[in-house]
Design a protein around this motif. Sequence first.
Motif, PDB file in Angstrom:
ATOM      1  N   ASN A  19     -38.619  19.679  30.594  1.00  0.00           N
ATOM      2  CA  ASN A  19     -39.923  20.262  30.266  1.00  0.00           C
ATOM      3  C   ASN A  19     -41.029  19.216  30.391  1.00  0.00           C
ATOM      4  O   ASN A  19     -40.775  18.020  30.546  1.00  0.00           O
ATOM      5  N   LYS A  20     -42.286  19.673  30.302  1.00  0.00           N
ATOM      6  CA  LYS A  20     -43.422  18.793  30.547  1.00  0.00           C
ATOM      7  C   LYS A  20     -43.549  17.681  29.517  1.00  0.00           C
ATOM      8  O   LYS A  20     -43.878  16.552  29.858  1.00  0.00           O
ATOM      9  N   THR A  21     -43.277  17.985  28.250  1.00  0.00           N
ATOM     10  CA  THR A  21     -43.425  16.972  27.198  1.00  0.00           C
ATOM     11  C   THR A  21     -42.405  15.862  27.369  1.00  0.00           C
ATOM     12  O   THR A  21     -42.752  14.681  27.283  1.00  0.00           O
ATOM     13  N   LYS A  22     -41.165  16.224  27.628  1.00  0.00           N
ATOM     14  CA  LYS A  22     -40.119  15.216  27.812  1.00  0.00           C
ATOM     15  C   LYS A  22     -40.404  14.374  29.050  1.00  0.00           C
ATOM     16  O   LYS A  22     -40.222  13.147  29.041  1.00  0.00           O
ATOM     17  N   SER A  23     -40.864  15.006  30.115  1.00  0.00           N
ATOM     18  CA  SER A  23     -41.193  14.284  31.335  1.00  0.00           C
ATOM     19  C   SER A  23     -42.344  13.308  31.091  1.00  0.00           C
ATOM     20  O   SER A  23     -42.309  12.170  31.575  1.00  0.00           O
ATOM     21  N   PHE A  24     -43.341  13.742  30.318  1.00  0.00           N
ATOM     22  CA  PHE A  24     -44.470  12.871  30.001  1.00  0.00           C
ATOM     23  C   PHE A  24     -44.016  11.664  29.199  1.00  0.00           C
ATOM     24  O   PHE A  24     -44.424  10.528  29.463  1.00  0.00           O
ATOM     25  N   VAL A  25     -43.158  11.868  28.223  1.00  0.00           N
ATOM     26  CA  VAL A  25     -42.668  10.769  27.381  1.00  0.00           C
ATOM     27  C   VAL A  25     -41.850   9.784  28.207  1.00  0.00           C
ATOM     28  O   VAL A  25     -42.017   8.569  28.088  1.00  0.00           O
ATOM     29  N   VAL A  26     -40.976  10.289  29.055  1.00  0.00           N
ATOM     30  CA  VAL A  26     -40.144   9.422  29.895  1.00  0.00           C
ATOM     31  C   VAL A  26     -41.020   8.612  30.860  1.00  0.00           C
ATOM     32  O   VAL A  26     -40.827   7.402  31.010  1.00  0.00           O
ATOM     33  N   ASN A  27     -41.998   9.267  31.492  1.00  0.00           N
ATOM     34  CA  ASN A  27     -42.896   8.550  32.406  1.00  0.00           C
ATOM     35  C   ASN A  27     -43.699   7.486  31.676  1.00  0.00           C
ATOM     36  O   ASN A  27     -43.884   6.373  32.184  1.00  0.00           O
ATOM     37  N   THR A  28     -44.178   7.808  30.480  1.00  0.00           N
ATOM     38  CA  THR A  28     -44.943   6.842  29.696  1.00  0.00           C
ATOM     39  C   THR A  28     -44.092   5.642  29.315  1.00  0.00           C
ATOM     40  O   THR A  28     -44.555   4.494  29.374  1.00  0.00           O
ATOM     41  N   LEU A  29     -42.853   5.873  28.943  1.00  0.00           N
ATOM     42  CA  LEU A  29     -41.954   4.770  28.600  1.00  0.00           C
ATOM     43  C   LEU A  29     -41.676   3.872  29.799  1.00  0.00           C
ATOM     44  O   LEU A  29     -41.679   2.643  29.673  1.00  0.00           O
TER      45      LEU A  29
END
Length: 71
Positions: free
Chosen positions: A2-12
Amino acid sequence: MNKTKSFVVNTLFISLGALLLAVGVNQFFVPSKICSGGVSSIGTILYHLFGVHLSVTNTLVNLVLLLVGFK
């Protein structure tokens, strides 16, 4: 994914990459007086010539580039 998990992974991953770059520049390039190009090299040159801290130089040059990019 999902978008939230993808955003968190990219940010990390972006944060990890920025951390590795900062460690590499401060531990290898600056003590060895090596300039590889870009903003970090401008900071390295000014650090060795005038004693200006790398963080100040990088912040100021990046702010100038950000302002030029918005025009």
